[in-house]
Write a protein that holds these residues in place. Structure first.
Motif, PDB file in Angstrom:
ATOM      1  N   UNK A  48       0.816  -1.219   0.000  1.00 42.17           N
ATOM      2  CA  UNK A  48       0.000   0.000   0.000  1.00 42.17           C
ATOM      3  C   UNK A  48       0.849   1.268   0.000  1.00 42.17           C
ATOM      4  N   UNK A  49       2.118   1.143   0.289  1.00 42.63           N
ATOM      5  CA  UNK A  49       3.015   2.302   0.289  1.00 42.63           C
ATOM      6  C   UNK A  49       3.604   2.589  -1.092  1.00 42.63           C
ATOM      7  N   UNK A  50       3.292   1.747  -2.072  1.00 37.52           N
ATOM      8  CA  UNK A  50       3.929   1.838  -3.381  1.00 37.52           C
ATOM      9  C   UNK A  50       3.722   3.200  -4.062  1.00 37.52           C
ATOM     10  N   UNK A  51       2.498   3.676  -4.150  1.00 38.57           N
ATOM     11  CA  UNK A  51       2.226   4.926  -4.896  1.00 38.57           C
ATOM     12  C   UNK A  51       3.010   6.099  -4.307  1.00 38.57           C
ATOM     13  N   UNK A  52       3.052   6.186  -2.995  1.00 39.42           N
ATOM     14  CA  UNK A  52       3.791   7.270  -2.360  1.00 39.42           C
ATOM     15  C   UNK A  52       5.288   7.149  -2.580  1.00 39.42           C
ATOM     16  N   UNK A  53       5.817   5.922  -2.410  1.00 34.87           N
ATOM     17  CA  UNK A  53       7.257   5.733  -2.609  1.00 34.87           C
ATOM     18  C   UNK A  53       7.633   5.952  -4.073  1.00 34.87           C
ATOM     19  N   UNK A  54       6.824   5.433  -4.982  1.00 36.10           N
ATOM     20  CA  UNK A  54       7.088   5.604  -6.413  1.00 36.10           C
ATOM     21  C   UNK A  54       7.201   7.086  -6.753  1.00 36.10           C
ATOM     22  N   UNK A  55       6.253   7.882  -6.288  1.00 38.43           N
ATOM     23  CA  UNK A  55       6.290   9.302  -6.624  1.00 38.43           C
ATOM     24  C   UNK A  55       7.462  10.011  -5.956  1.00 38.43           C
ATOM     25  N   UNK A  56       7.835   9.581  -4.748  1.00 40.07           N
ATOM     26  CA  UNK A  56       9.046  10.111  -4.110  1.00 40.07           C
ATOM     27  C   UNK A  56      10.254   9.813  -5.002  1.00 40.07           C
ATOM     28  N   UNK A  57      10.332   8.606  -5.515  1.00 40.11           N
ATOM     29  CA  UNK A  57      11.436   8.210  -6.390  1.00 40.11           C
ATOM     30  C   UNK A  57      11.448   9.070  -7.655  1.00 40.11           C
TER      31      UNK A  57
END
Length: 186
Positions: free
Chosen positions: A26-35
């Motif tokens: 569930x943390x993927x979208x936030x981490x992806x955009x941080x990346x």
């Protein structure tokens, strides 16, 4: 106003994330955009030179990955280990010292001046911009930061960091102290 190149699609990033997407959950979208935001800033500091794109994309996919792969608040070394293992296993041919160094020093408070300074310093500055939600600008205008953030919304990334500090540390305070001791470098 200062211009910045914003690439909305990065096939290498998506390929690298594919192995870890379920683990990040569930943390993927936030981490992806941080990346994506940090890559955008780092490439800007590097003049968008294509020769750095593969290493910068790889660094940022892996720079915090130890939070999810190893469930560690002191996640720099686990993140380095995963990146180096994948570099070896998949034969990417990236300089392991540069890959390790960019991950290891991305939370350094003072400027980095060792080997591979150009790329490591670009990555360090990029992460500070995003980790501070644009309060630390590193020479990038607030308008440019706003444009990058509009292209890649936060999607709860900073809240995720607080949640993980609490989950892995027992409380937000204890977790925050463990994170600080484990990842901040002078």
């Amino acid at each position: 106003m200062q211009d910045i190149e914003i690439k909305l699609e990065r096939p290498r990033v998506e390929m690298l994330f594919a192995r870890y997407r379920d683990q990040i959950g569930e943390d993927y979208a936030g981490y992806r955009n941080h990346v994506y935001r940090t890559i955008t800033y780092a490439m800007h500091f590097l003049g968008n030179a294509e020769e750095y794109e593969q290493i910068v994309e790889t660094v940022f996919v892996y720079h915090d990955i130890g939070l999810w792969t190893d469930h560690e608040l002191a996640y720099l070394e686990p993140s380095e280990a995963v990146a180096l293992a994948d570099n070896e296993e998949f034969g990417w041919g990236l300089d392991p010292d540069l890959l390790r160094g960019a991950i290891h020093w991305h939370h350094k408070i003072t400027p980095y001046t060792g080997p591979n300074t150009k790329v490591i310093e670009a990555c360090r500055k990029a992460d500070w911009i995003d980790a501070s939600k644009g309060k630390v600008k590193k020479g990038v205008s607030k308008e440019v930061i706003a444009n990058v953030e509009a292209a890649f919304p936060n999607k709860g990334f900073h809240d995720t960091l607080l949640r993980l500090a609490k989950d892995y540390g027992g409380s937000t305070l204890v977790g925050g102290l463990k994170v600080t001791r484990g990842i901040v470098k002078w």
